[in-house]
Design an enzyme around this catalytic site. Structure first.
Site, PDB file in Angstrom:
ATOM      1  N   SER A  93       0.851  -1.186   0.000  1.00 52.50           N
ATOM      2  CA  SER A  93       0.000   0.000   0.000  1.00 52.50           C
ATOM      3  C   SER A  93       0.891   1.242   0.000  1.00 52.50           C
ATOM      4  O   SER A  93       1.692   1.426  -0.903  1.00 52.50           O
ATOM      5  CB  SER A  93      -0.970  -0.044   1.190  1.00 52.50           C
ATOM      6  OG  SER A  93      -1.960   0.941   1.073  1.00 52.50           O
ATOM      7  N   GLU A 149      -2.064  -3.099  -7.755  1.00 52.16           N
ATOM      8  CA  GLU A 149      -3.315  -3.387  -7.042  1.00 52.16           C
ATOM      9  C   GLU A 149      -3.833  -2.072  -6.495  1.00 52.16           C
ATOM     10  O   GLU A 149      -3.112  -1.084  -6.435  1.00 52.16           O
ATOM     11  CB  GLU A 149      -3.080  -4.391  -5.911  1.00 52.16           C
ATOM     12  CG  GLU A 149      -2.081  -3.948  -4.847  1.00 52.16           C
ATOM     13  CD  GLU A 149      -2.657  -3.036  -3.791  1.00 52.16           C
ATOM     14  OE1 GLU A 149      -3.849  -3.189  -3.449  1.00 52.16           O
ATOM     15  OE2 GLU A 149      -1.939  -2.152  -3.296  1.00 52.16           O
ATOM     16  N   HIS A 152      -5.187  -5.496  -1.381  1.00 50.85           N
ATOM     17  CA  HIS A 152      -5.614  -5.074  -0.060  1.00 50.85           C
ATOM     18  C   HIS A 152      -6.494  -6.080   0.670  1.00 50.85           C
ATOM     19  O   HIS A 152      -6.457  -6.147   1.896  1.00 50.85           O
ATOM     20  CB  HIS A 152      -6.340  -3.726  -0.151  1.00 50.85           C
ATOM     21  CG  HIS A 152      -5.424  -2.559  -0.026  1.00 50.85           C
ATOM     22  ND1 HIS A 152      -4.546  -2.204  -1.022  1.00 50.85           N
ATOM     23  CD2 HIS A 152      -5.227  -1.682   0.984  1.00 50.85           C
ATOM     24  CE1 HIS A 152      -3.854  -1.135  -0.627  1.00 50.85           C
ATOM     25  NE2 HIS A 152      -4.254  -0.807   0.583  1.00 50.85           N
TER      26      HIS A 152
END
Length: 299
Positions: free
Chosen positions: A113, A203, A273
């Site tokens: 992330s 992602e 995630h």
């Protein structure tokens, strides 16, 4: 092209330090679960001082968070750095930061992330990191995914990942995983790695389709996608448009903005995630097979 250096393989008994380089820590039960998983594998886990500091949405001031990273990185006994959570803030502590790769033995950095910025910066310094679960998400992973993370850092062979191929053949290149939103904000900065011959692995989460479209359009307009050999797509979860608002689906956006690049693309790979978030090494050689829908990793 010189390959990034793999840090020494970890082994039970090694000391690992937990830092919070990004958003303020608030998921304390999940955080403790992540710590216990590492400890259950025999590792000594040291949590940075005042890891629960808050400075607005950040886990402390830039100076405080940068010092956590510096202390862990410069500690000769510390063999790896575990990130507490994502959020936002890692790019802020990279201002005026150097990894000093010629003075310090490389060590593992693990996160995803917002940690994308740290991982890509470390890649620029010639060191492999791990795009994998942070401490607050590790406890949600299935056993095979947790074991995969330990396989990477302990030096065992890595199983391929299966997704859905879009046709376009097979390519080999350096794998560069990251969060699409964070990576997009690295365009035009010194943190963006050289993308010649890489396989991007993206992602994202909670980005509506038009925002995904906007980011991919920026990548196209920047011209850098012409250097990329292939694209591996993980989870784009919670990326639906609000109800009753006309929209493409995120899958349609990905197809429209990437499908004409004439490079191998594999989607629906199990990383991102929401569980499972299969760990991916950053900067190792990999093969993307869009005919079989498989991402292979070199031994």
């Amino acid at each position: 092209m010189s390959l990034p250096i793999l840090p020494p393989a970890l082994k039970p008994g090694d000391l690992l330090r937990v830092i919070a380089p990004s958003g303020a820590l608030r998921e304390f039960e999940a955080f403790n679960q992540g710590v216990e998983i590492w400890r259950s594998h025999g590792y000594r886990i040291e949590i940075s001082d005042n890891i629960d500091n808050r400075h607005g949405y950040l886990a402390g001031t830039d100076a405080h968070r940068r010092q956590q990273l510096a202390t862990a990185w410069q500690d000769p006994e510390c063999q790896g750095i575990l990130c507490a959570r994502g959020g936002f803030g890692s790019t802020r502590i990279l201002e005026n930061w150097t990894w000093q790769e010629n003075e310090i033995t490389p060590k593992w950095l693990i996160g995803f992330s917002d940690i994308t910025a740290l991982l890509w910066s470390l890649h620029n310094a010639g060191i492999v990191g791990v795009h994998g679960s942070v401490m607050t998400t590790l406890g949600n992973e299935p056993e095979w995914s947790i074991q995969r993370l330990f396989d990477i850092v302990e030096g065992r062979p890595l199983a391929p990942l299966k997704g859905r191929g879009w046709d376009g053949g097979k390519v080999t290149g350096l794998l560069l995983p990251g969060n699409l939103t964070v990576a997009t904000h690295l365009l035009g900065t010194p943190i963006l790695p050289n993308l010649d011959g890489v396989i991007l692995a993206w992602e994202d989460v909670t980005e509506t389709p038009y925002r995904i479209d906007r980011m991919l359009t920026q990548w196209r307009a920047s011209g850098v996608l012409s250097k990329v050999r292939g694209i591996a797509l993980g989870g784009f979860t919670q990326c639906e448009a609000p109800p009753h608002i006309p929209s493409f689906t995120v899958e349609e956006v990905l197809r429209e903005r990437l499908g004409d690049l004439d490079i191998p693309i594999v989607s629906d790979l199990p990383f991102g995630h929401d569980s499972p978030n299969a760990a991916l090494p950053v900067g190792v050689m990999a093969t993307l097979d869009a005919e079989q829908g498989i991402l292979h990793f070199f031994p």
